[in-house]
Motif scaffolding. Structure first.
Motif, mmCIF file in Angstrom:
data_model
loop_
_atom_site.group_PDB
_atom_site.id
_atom_site.type_symbol
_atom_site.label_atom_id
_atom_site.label_comp_id
_atom_site.label_asym_id
_atom_site.label_seq_id
_atom_site.Cartn_x
_atom_site.Cartn_y
_atom_site.Cartn_z
ATOM 1 N N TYR A 106 -22.200 -24.259 14.137
ATOM 2 C CA TYR A 106 -20.770 -24.516 14.263
ATOM 3 C C TYR A 106 -19.949 -23.610 13.347
ATOM 4 O O TYR A 106 -18.946 -24.005 12.765
ATOM 5 C CB TYR A 106 -20.472 -26.006 14.036
ATOM 6 N N GLU A 107 -20.423 -22.401 13.235
ATOM 7 C CA GLU A 107 -19.715 -21.327 12.548
ATOM 8 C C GLU A 107 -19.801 -20.074 13.422
ATOM 9 O O GLU A 107 -20.708 -19.957 14.258
ATOM 10 C CB GLU A 107 -20.327 -21.032 11.174
ATOM 11 N N LEU A 108 -18.885 -19.151 13.213
ATOM 12 C CA LEU A 108 -18.890 -17.885 13.947
ATOM 13 C C LEU A 108 -19.402 -16.804 13.002
ATOM 14 O O LEU A 108 -18.649 -16.246 12.206
ATOM 15 C CB LEU A 108 -17.488 -17.552 14.465
ATOM 16 N N VAL A 109 -20.690 -16.530 13.071
ATOM 17 C CA VAL A 109 -21.341 -15.617 12.145
ATOM 18 C C VAL A 109 -21.360 -14.206 12.750
ATOM 19 O O VAL A 109 -21.889 -14.005 13.846
ATOM 20 C CB VAL A 109 -22.782 -16.081 11.850
ATOM 21 N N PRO A 110 -20.797 -13.214 12.062
ATOM 22 C CA PRO A 110 -20.844 -11.843 12.582
ATOM 23 C C PRO A 110 -22.280 -11.376 12.763
ATOM 24 O O PRO A 110 -23.191 -11.812 12.054
ATOM 25 C CB PRO A 110 -20.123 -11.028 11.502
ATOM 26 N N VAL A 111 -22.466 -10.470 13.721
ATOM 27 C CA VAL A 111 -23.811 -10.001 14.045
ATOM 28 C C VAL A 111 -24.042 -8.609 13.459
ATOM 29 O O VAL A 111 -23.091 -7.861 13.206
ATOM 30 C CB VAL A 111 -24.011 -9.967 15.574
ATOM 31 N N PRO A 112 -25.293 -8.230 13.205
ATOM 32 C CA PRO A 112 -25.587 -6.878 12.721
ATOM 33 C C PRO A 112 -25.119 -5.836 13.731
ATOM 34 O O PRO A 112 -25.391 -5.953 14.929
ATOM 35 C CB PRO A 112 -27.113 -6.872 12.585
ATOM 36 N N ALA B 289 -29.470 -1.249 18.599
ATOM 37 C CA ALA B 289 -30.410 -2.223 19.141
ATOM 38 C C ALA B 289 -29.727 -3.570 19.374
ATOM 39 O O ALA B 289 -29.955 -4.238 20.393
ATOM 40 C CB ALA B 289 -31.599 -2.387 18.198
ATOM 41 N N SER B 290 -28.895 -3.977 18.424
ATOM 42 C CA SER B 290 -28.161 -5.224 18.575
ATOM 43 C C SER B 290 -27.200 -5.143 19.758
ATOM 44 O O SER B 290 -27.071 -6.106 20.530
ATOM 45 C CB SER B 290 -27.387 -5.529 17.288
ATOM 46 N N ALA B 291 -26.524 -4.015 19.922
ATOM 47 C CA ALA B 291 -25.603 -3.837 21.055
ATOM 48 C C ALA B 291 -26.336 -3.951 22.379
ATOM 49 O O ALA B 291 -25.841 -4.579 23.328
ATOM 50 C CB ALA B 291 -24.892 -2.496 20.943
ATOM 51 N N PRO C 159 -22.731 -1.080 4.589
ATOM 52 C CA PRO C 159 -22.304 0.321 4.760
ATOM 53 C C PRO C 159 -23.183 1.104 5.719
ATOM 54 O O PRO C 159 -22.790 2.179 6.176
ATOM 55 C CB PRO C 159 -22.386 0.889 3.335
ATOM 56 N N HIS C 160 -24.355 0.590 6.044
ATOM 57 C CA HIS C 160 -25.255 1.302 6.948
ATOM 58 C C HIS C 160 -25.033 0.926 8.414
ATOM 59 O O HIS C 160 -25.651 1.517 9.300
ATOM 60 C CB HIS C 160 -26.713 1.022 6.561
ATOM 61 N N GLU C 161 -24.185 -0.039 8.675
ATOM 62 C CA GLU C 161 -23.946 -0.473 10.045
ATOM 63 C C GLU C 161 -22.953 0.458 10.756
ATOM 64 O O GLU C 161 -22.201 1.209 10.126
ATOM 65 C CB GLU C 161 -23.393 -1.899 10.061
ATOM 66 N N MET C 162 -22.943 0.360 12.085
ATOM 67 C CA MET C 162 -21.965 1.067 12.891
ATOM 68 C C MET C 162 -20.571 0.539 12.573
ATOM 69 O O MET C 162 -20.402 -0.611 12.163
ATOM 70 C CB MET C 162 -22.247 0.858 14.388
ATOM 71 N N GLY D 222 -15.445 -0.980 15.711
ATOM 72 C CA GLY D 222 -14.902 -0.534 16.991
ATOM 73 C C GLY D 222 -15.927 0.193 17.834
ATOM 74 O O GLY D 222 -16.002 -0.004 19.058
ATOM 75 N N GLU D 223 -16.722 1.030 17.201
ATOM 76 C CA GLU D 223 -17.768 1.758 17.913
ATOM 77 C C GLU D 223 -18.808 0.801 18.484
ATOM 78 O O GLU D 223 -19.272 0.960 19.624
ATOM 79 C CB GLU D 223 -18.430 2.743 16.955
ATOM 80 N N PHE D 224 -19.162 -0.209 17.706
ATOM 81 C CA PHE D 224 -20.144 -1.208 18.134
ATOM 82 C C PHE D 224 -19.634 -1.995 19.342
ATOM 83 O O PHE D 224 -20.341 -2.173 20.342
ATOM 84 C CB PHE D 224 -20.434 -2.145 16.965
ATOM 85 N N ILE D 225 -18.400 -2.468 19.258
ATOM 86 C CA ILE D 225 -17.832 -3.230 20.366
ATOM 87 C C ILE D 225 -17.711 -2.368 21.615
ATOM 88 O O ILE D 225 -18.015 -2.811 22.731
ATOM 89 C CB ILE D 225 -16.471 -3.822 19.963
ATOM 90 N N ALA D 226 -17.271 -1.131 21.443
ATOM 91 C CA ALA D 226 -17.127 -0.237 22.595
ATOM 92 C C ALA D 226 -18.463 -0.015 23.296
ATOM 93 O O ALA D 226 -18.516 0.078 24.534
ATOM 94 C CB ALA D 226 -16.530 1.094 22.147
#
Length: 278
Positions: free
Chosen positions: A107-113, A117-119, A149-152, A155-159
């Motif tokens: 019951y929380e909205l946890v951001p994803v890596p 691969a996750s995309a 800092p190592h993540e995408m 905006g790039e990830f969502i796109a």
């Protein structure tokens, strides 16, 4: 969605007044959370049926958990589909986040890596959800309070997810602003990553200042500040006007005050579109 303009997130404290008033001036549609209404009978079902007769509705879920590592919760999704079909709702959205683990729902909205691969994993789940529902899914960008800092870039990830899955983006303007302040990021860099035709509609809401390490918290508990409205103008300059939903979940004011705020914000954004700055 092209026929919808100004919307409110449906709150139970306003439901009776909305039923009595019929069409509330300045409110063109309602956004309903299926999780709060599915499976209810009696007066709750009668109230929602009455509202559905007065207003077009869109559905905004809380528990799809599209970003988790589990398989889709098909039982939950079946109930969502039954709800959407029963109320003839075509537009369904949920959050680009995780809300459960192998122990169950948090019951929380946890951001994803944010990785390629996750995309790919999320896009595959989105395609299956869309096929099952017979509807295009809209995913909402969420506020977060940690950056690797190592993540995408967000905006790039969502796109990438939008391109691989064919889903749409429910663009939450306040979440873009909160993340930009908390992580000292350029919100326009995020907006430039998103394809112009991918945005289905907008959320706008208030936030709170924090005494912790993050300056801002996404609370939906106050009026929308001018800085968020100004960012909304940049959003409209890039994507054009879309249906706009004003969210208010805490410190909820009387319905007329909320409608006045919605109208003021919408008029301000509409003026931006009319300036021809796209």
């Amino acid at each position: 969605m092209s026929l919808l303009r100004r919307g409110l997130g449906l709150r139970r404290e306003h439901a009776k007044q909305l039923c009595q008033r019929g069409n509330m001036p300045g409110v063109d549609f309602l956004e309903v959370v299926p999780d709060n209404w599915m499976g209810l009978g009696g007066q709750s079902a009668e109230t929602l049926q009455t509202l559905a007769g007065h207003y077009p509705m869109v559905a905004h879920g809380l528990s799809l958990s599209i970003g988790d590592a589990q398989d889709i919760d098909w039982g939950y999704l079946r109930r969502v589909r039954e709800f959407l079909d029963a109320y003839r709702i075509d537009v369904y959205s949920d959050h680009l986040s995780a809300s459960r683990d192998d122990q169950g729902y948090m019951y929380e909205l946890v951001p994803v890596p944010r990785s390629a691969a996750s995309a790919r994993h999320i896009a595959d789940k989105v395609r299956r959800v869309q096929e099952y529902l017979g509807r295009r899914l809209s995913l909402e960008n969420v506020s977060s309070y940690y950056r690797d800092p190592h993540e995408m870039a967000e905006g790039e990830f969502i796109a990438m997810i939008l391109q691989m899955s064919g889903c749409a983006l429910l663009l939450d303007i306040n979440n873009v602003y909160v993340n930009s302040i908390n992580f000292n990021e350029d919100p326009n860099a995020f907006l430039q990553c998103i394809p112009e035709d991918a945005v289905s509609y907008y959320h706008i809401a208030g936030h709170a200042e924090s005494a912790g390490c993050m300056p801002l918290l996404d609370t939906h508990g106050s009026d929308v500040c001018e800085e968020v409205v100004d960012l909304g103008k940049s959003v409209v300059a890039r994507f054009g006007m879309r249906p706009l939903v004003l969210e208010r979940d805490n410190n909820v004011p009387p319905l007329p005050a909320l409608c006045d705020e919605l109208q003021r914000i919408y008029a301000s954004l509409l003026q931006q579109e009319g300036s021809g700055s796209r």
